[in-house]
Scaffold this active site. Structure first.
Site, PDB file in Angstrom:
ATOM      1  N   LEU A  91       0.490  -1.223   0.202  1.00  0.00           N
ATOM      2  CA  LEU A  91      -0.131  -0.203   0.255  1.00  0.00           C
ATOM      3  C   LEU A  91       1.168   1.690  -0.319  1.00  0.00           C
ATOM      4  O   LEU A  91       1.826   1.105   0.482  1.00  0.00           O
ATOM      5  CB  LEU A  91      -0.760  -0.274   1.168  1.00  0.00           C
ATOM      6  CG  LEU A  91      -2.311   0.970   1.639  1.00  0.00           C
ATOM      7  CD1 LEU A  91      -3.258   0.423  -0.059  1.00  0.00           C
ATOM      8  CD2 LEU A  91      -2.591   0.642   2.744  1.00  0.00           C
ATOM      9  N   ASP A  92       0.373   2.147  -1.054  1.00  0.00           N
ATOM     10  CA  ASP A  92       1.887   3.151  -1.186  1.00  0.00           C
ATOM     11  C   ASP A  92       1.612   4.233   0.126  1.00  0.00           C
ATOM     12  O   ASP A  92       0.705   3.655   1.031  1.00  0.00           O
ATOM     13  CB  ASP A  92       0.839   4.402  -2.241  1.00  0.00           C
ATOM     14  CG  ASP A  92       1.537   3.618  -3.818  1.00  0.00           C
ATOM     15  OD1 ASP A  92       1.893   2.848  -3.730  1.00  0.00           O
ATOM     16  OD2 ASP A  92       0.362   4.448  -4.407  1.00  0.00           O
ATOM     17  N   PRO A  93       3.200   5.085   0.060  1.00  0.00           N
ATOM     18  CA  PRO A  93       3.317   5.237   1.669  1.00  0.00           C
ATOM     19  C   PRO A  93       2.256   6.490   1.575  1.00  0.00           C
ATOM     20  O   PRO A  93       1.252   6.599   2.995  1.00  0.00           O
ATOM     21  CB  PRO A  93       4.348   6.716   1.520  1.00  0.00           C
ATOM     22  CG  PRO A  93       5.395   4.981   0.248  1.00  0.00           C
ATOM     23  CD  PRO A  93       4.115   4.908  -0.429  1.00  0.00           C
ATOM     24  N   ARG A 226      -3.396   4.651  -8.895  1.00  0.00           N
ATOM     25  CA  ARG A 226      -2.518   5.747  -9.636  1.00  0.00           C
ATOM     26  C   ARG A 226      -2.450   6.104 -11.156  1.00  0.00           C
ATOM     27  O   ARG A 226      -2.559   7.277 -11.849  1.00  0.00           O
ATOM     28  CB  ARG A 226      -1.215   6.076  -8.610  1.00  0.00           C
ATOM     29  CG  ARG A 226      -1.380   6.984  -7.391  1.00  0.00           C
ATOM     30  CD  ARG A 226       0.698   6.267  -7.156  1.00  0.00           C
ATOM     31  NE  ARG A 226       1.300   5.088  -7.133  1.00  0.00           N
ATOM     32  CZ  ARG A 226       1.903   4.796  -7.467  1.00  0.00           C
ATOM     33  NH1 ARG A 226       2.820   6.082  -7.925  1.00  0.00           N
ATOM     34  NH2 ARG A 226       2.979   3.911  -7.358  1.00  0.00           N
TER      35      ARG A 226
END
Length: 366
Positions: A91-93, A226
């Site tokens: 999971l992206d920061p 994204r």
């Protein structure tokens, strides 16, 4: 047989800067054996020594913004003093929400979670494309235009079903052994190959006058939200990037299963005073196996499977299913196995000695 179909505890706001000894500094009372952070301090060199232990189960962390998935795993390993842990999908920061973390024997079930559907709620800021496809990057294209809600809704069918998607330049995709984000940080622009991903559902939830739109998406493995925002912006002729992202569902886990880091810390503090156990935060290993049949066996058959030996399936109690099943004995998870050609063949045997989700006490495997 019956068939029943990192070295520091990091706070979210200071994840990038916390010192290595912050987690223990605030604990003043003596610790008992219930405290997973209990360290043996009598080492020969005078330095604290931490004993790792067997912990088995799932923790679905409500990951805070600013923390990487790797950092989250390190935090939970520290908190539980666990020997082994890993996450089931990065999971992206800059994203928040569900990050399933497998402890101990639960790591054997990670593929079942990673292959499951995921659901996201995300916000797109129109008018600007960025090199990272989120707010962290630099602008690479801009437009004064903003899309209408009607134009967005008309576009959504093009992003539903199996589509070809080019991953973001800043992604974990490997190119000749190197991560794309490492190459991008070094200034290398490498063409990424489109790959098929499946988007089961994409819905416009809100469309504001501030140039932002909120969406919900349910998608399969390997989908980059994204990239979805980037591609929608390009087709709408106005560009766009993600400015907020939250994962609400991962495989069998949803928001009701998530636990914030602060709550885990509080649970750890209560365990230190004998008022609870971190077992209360664990979900059973088999939670990840909800989509496959369960097969109950006798203790005699369980003993054979535990030794890696196949079991013959015959008689009226033989299961009518085939393929992968998970095997239980006396209600306890034993193995992942394959049913075929009249046999039950063990593929993964679980050894659940240690702290488990079933209760706050330690249990022994058969």
């Amino acid at each position: 047989m019956t068939v029943t179909t990192p070295d520091a505890l990091l706070a979210p706001h200071d994840v990038q800067h916390a010192g290595a000894d912050e987690s223990a500094a605030q604990i003043r009372k003596p610790r008992d054996n219930n405290d997973p952070r209990n360290a043996n301090r009598g080492g020969g060199n005078g330095k604290p020594r931490r004993d790792k232990r067997d912990v088995h189960g799932w923790v679905v962390l409500d990951k805070p913004i600013g923390m990487t998935s790797t950092q989250a795993v390190a935090v939970l390993k520290r908190l539980f003093s666990a020997k082994r842990a890993g996450h089931a999908g990065t999971l992206d920061p800059l994203a928040s929400g569900g990050l399933p973390i497998a402890m101990g024997e639960a790591t054997k079930t990670v593929p079942f979670v990673m292959d499951g559907r995921k659901r996201y709620r995300f916000t797109v800021a129109w008018g600007e494309e960025r090199d990272t496809d989120d707010t962290e990057g630099r602008a690479v294209a801009t437009s004064p235009d903003r899309p209408t809600a009607e134009a967005i809704r008309a576009l959504l069918p093009r992003f539903t079903g199996v589509i070809e998607q080019v991953p973001p330049q800043y992604s974990a995709v490997k190119i000749q052994g190197e991560r794309a984000y490492d190459l991008a940080r070094d200034g290398e622009v490498v063409p990424l190959v489109p790959r098929p991903v499946e988007i089961h559902e994409l819905t416009l939830v809100e469309h504001g006058d501030d140039g932002r739109s909120v969406f919900e998406a349910e998608c399969g493995k390997g989908t980059y939200v994204r990239a979805l925002a980037r591609d929608m912006g390009r087709l709408l002729g106005c560009y766009g990037h993600i400015c907020a992202l939250r994962r609400t569902v991962v495989g069998p886990f949803d928001e009701s299963d998530m636990i914030p880091l602060e709550e885990l810390q509080a649970l750890c503090d209560r365990a230190a005073s004998g008022e609870g156990s971190l077992a209360d935060a664990l979900l059973p290993v088999e939670t990840a196996l909800d989509d496959i049949p369960a097969l109950a066996v006798t203790r005699a058959d369980a003993a054979r499977l535990h030794r890696g030996q196949a079991v013959l399936l015959r008689g009226r109690d033989a299961p009518h299913c085939s393929g992968t099943v998970y095997v239980t004995v006396a209600g306890r998870l034993l193995a992942l196995a394959e049913v075929g050609n009249g046999e039950l063949i063990p593929k993964r045997v679980f050894n659940l000695t240690g702290l488990t989700a079933s209760s706050a006490v330690r249990k022994e495997s058969i």
